[in-house]
Design a protein around this motif. Sequence first.
Motif, short mmCIF file in Angstrom:
data_model
loop_
_atom_site.label_atom_id
_atom_site.label_comp_id
_atom_site.label_asym_id
_atom_site.label_seq_id
_atom_site.Cartn_x
_atom_site.Cartn_y
_atom_site.Cartn_z
N PRO A 89 0.81 -1.23 0.00
CA PRO A 89 0.00 0.00 0.00
C PRO A 89 0.84 1.28 0.00
N ALA A 99 2.17 1.66 -3.41
CA ALA A 99 1.06 1.95 -4.31
C ALA A 99 0.63 3.40 -4.13
N ALA A 100 0.61 3.87 -2.87
CA ALA A 100 0.23 5.27 -2.62
C ALA A 100 1.22 6.20 -3.31
N PHE A 112 0.26 6.12 -6.92
CA PHE A 112 -0.98 6.89 -7.13
C PHE A 112 -0.71 8.39 -7.09
N MET A 125 -11.41 7.21 -8.40
CA MET A 125 -12.05 5.92 -8.13
C MET A 125 -13.08 5.56 -9.18
N MET A 131 -10.51 12.26 -0.48
CA MET A 131 -10.71 10.91 -1.00
C MET A 131 -12.18 10.64 -1.28
N LEU A 140 -8.20 10.32 -5.56
CA LEU A 140 -7.27 9.41 -4.88
C LEU A 140 -5.81 9.78 -5.12
N SER A 181 -3.39 10.57 -2.06
CA SER A 181 -2.17 9.79 -1.84
C SER A 181 -0.95 10.69 -1.67
N VAL A 202 -5.75 4.72 1.19
CA VAL A 202 -6.24 4.71 -0.19
C VAL A 202 -5.95 3.37 -0.88
N PRO A 203 -4.69 2.90 -0.87
CA PRO A 203 -4.44 1.61 -1.53
C PRO A 203 -5.20 0.45 -0.89
N TYR A 218 -8.06 0.59 0.51
CA TYR A 218 -9.44 0.71 0.06
C TYR A 218 -9.59 0.14 -1.35
N VAL A 219 -8.61 0.43 -2.19
CA VAL A 219 -8.65 -0.11 -3.56
C VAL A 219 -8.54 -1.64 -3.51
N ILE A 220 -7.62 -2.13 -2.67
CA ILE A 220 -7.44 -3.59 -2.58
C ILE A 220 -8.73 -4.25 -2.10
N PHE A 221 -9.32 -3.72 -1.03
CA PHE A 221 -10.47 -4.39 -0.42
C PHE A 221 -11.76 -4.22 -1.21
N THR A 222 -11.85 -3.18 -2.02
CA THR A 222 -13.12 -3.02 -2.75
C THR A 222 -13.00 -3.39 -4.22
N ARG A 223 -11.82 -3.18 -4.84
CA ARG A 223 -11.70 -3.44 -6.28
C ARG A 223 -11.09 -4.81 -6.54
#
Lengths: 311, 357
Positions: free
Chosen positions: A49, A52-53, A56, A63, A265, A271, A275, B204-205, B207-212
Amino acid sequence: MFNVKRAPAPRSRSPKPDKHLSLRKYEATVGFLFLLPWLLGFLFFKLVPILAALGFSFTNFKMLEPEATRFIGLTNYLTFFKDSSAGASLFGSISYFLLSVPLEMVIALFLAAVFTSERLRGKRIMRTLFFMPSIIPAIAIFIIISGLIDVNNGWITRLFHLSQSTPLYSLFPIILSLWTIGPGFLIMLGAMQAVPKELYEAARVDGAGPINRFVSITVPMSSPAIFFSLVINMISAFGGVALLDRGLSYSQSLSPMESYITYQMFSFSNLGYASALAWIMFILVMVVTIILFRSARYWVHFPEESSDDEI
Amino acid sequence: MKSKSSLRRQSSTLTLRAWEFTGTALLTLFIWIFLLVFLSPLSYMVVTSLRSSDEFRDRSAPIYPAERLTYVYQGTTYQLYKVPTPDGVIHDWALVKPSRLSSQFIDPAHPEQGLIDWNGSWRSLDGVFHFRIYWDNYINIWKAVDYPHLFRNSLIIVVLSEIGILLSSIAVAYGFSRFRIPGGKFLFFLLIATIVIPDSITLVPSYVIFTRILPWNGTYYPLIVPAFFGSAIYIFLLRQNFRSIPRDLDEAAMLDGAGPLRTLISIIIPQAVPAIVTVALLHFFNTWNELRMASLYLAIRPDLQTMAFSAQAFPTYGFTPEVLQTGAVMLIAIPLVILFLSQRFFMQDMVVTGIEK
């Protein structure tokens, strides 16, 4: 008999280092297996994460339209410098940290010092009562405090005959922070109670007064615990979960920066920008952490660890 | 001479005793007063939750839960007031005919005397109250909020998450405290570093992992699954504690042929019970009050919401202030009960030594 038994020993010495090596290998493998849950968690819930952030933050990731995502370089970071409300949020987070953490530390340290006194009665129940507010979720605190300073019927307004409650509302986060002293207080108290009694006796013989004894014995001897409390208070001031969570949702976090990040967000589904803001926050917390750990060299007395240090 | 000096000695130990006693009393008194102020918002909450709506709005009501005394006269109910008369006596009279400058009262003790005229503004008079606890707010909020359902949801999350956090954190702490692993020091440094990572960076990431990537939006998985991978701060606390346990015992167990897992279960865990209970309790309080994850992932499923989450909506329910305070009591009741039941164990063994080591 003994000779006979000992005789084969030299012969078996050659495979022995090998066996020792395999034992070490076995130990490392088993140890690694025990660490595996955390390593996987670190990988998937922290490292990926965070990276990834970072990724992003260089894009205009939204989103609702992920296919329109494009690389936009440092634009998000440049936006931050032009965005006055982001700057204000960051300033708010830093000032909340600077105001609440010293206050919490001083009160918790004072309480812990008083609790080490043999003269105080009813310690166990008082320990629990001082800790109690730390487990009250923030939403309950919010309901209680807004009732307490209610213009018409609150105790505080009735007691002090206040007509306007505005200055009290700005004190609200400070009250909230004072109610989180519990973990720090108990950690410091535990350390202070573990200080050997002989040290105090020796100092008393040398003529040291109570304040002198506190400054030159209690504080240095419990400095690792004081340092640990400082670290966990810092984390919760910046909106993270250390030992106890206030149970605030992001949108109403005490750290304005964190609220602003979720605002970006969810209200704008922005996003990429969120981030970038999170990374700025991350760097800020890391800088504060490094400063704290550097300063620890000068005032924290880490005990000499025993010989099994190589673990 | 001899008796005199012993007397003097006696009296000096007596004054010393008196001083010690005074010191003890003063210190204890000071801390108790501090505690009282510290917790006064909580007493406001409890007292208010035990008041009726009328009483809450009545500014002359005493600080404790109390009800206005009334008197029934000729079929109508009148409120009692403390009425001073020129002869210096204060009477508890019922106000029958209020008027701005002079009012008519009736004396409940002597209703046969009829109405009494009294000059003065009745609004300046204090009411007559008696102590009474009003439980209806609790009955009303119980009817308005589906507590058994919310409790069940919170309990499911807490129990599963607790199992996960204990299994993983104990195992990882054991790994860190008892095994020589290449790069172990670096891994431990990483562990300490993850404690200070702010939540917002992973928000943020995740959230993306858990929802997408995973279809977990509107389920308990985002709240429970991460617990099975341990929590850095609990691992740190447990590892500190495990290291303080002498190694002789687990070496003896190893020599007897016990494997690492067996040693952990039969040697380490029994000796670390207070620390493990503390971690379990800390995690319980955190999960019970958890709001971030719940508001992110359970917002679309009202039927899965937790107690803490439901309280977030209270201010929008249109509850009266006293019922709102009742809601706060309901919200914190269970964690408080758990805290008081466990105070013997809680944080008792949490002596933190070097964080860097």
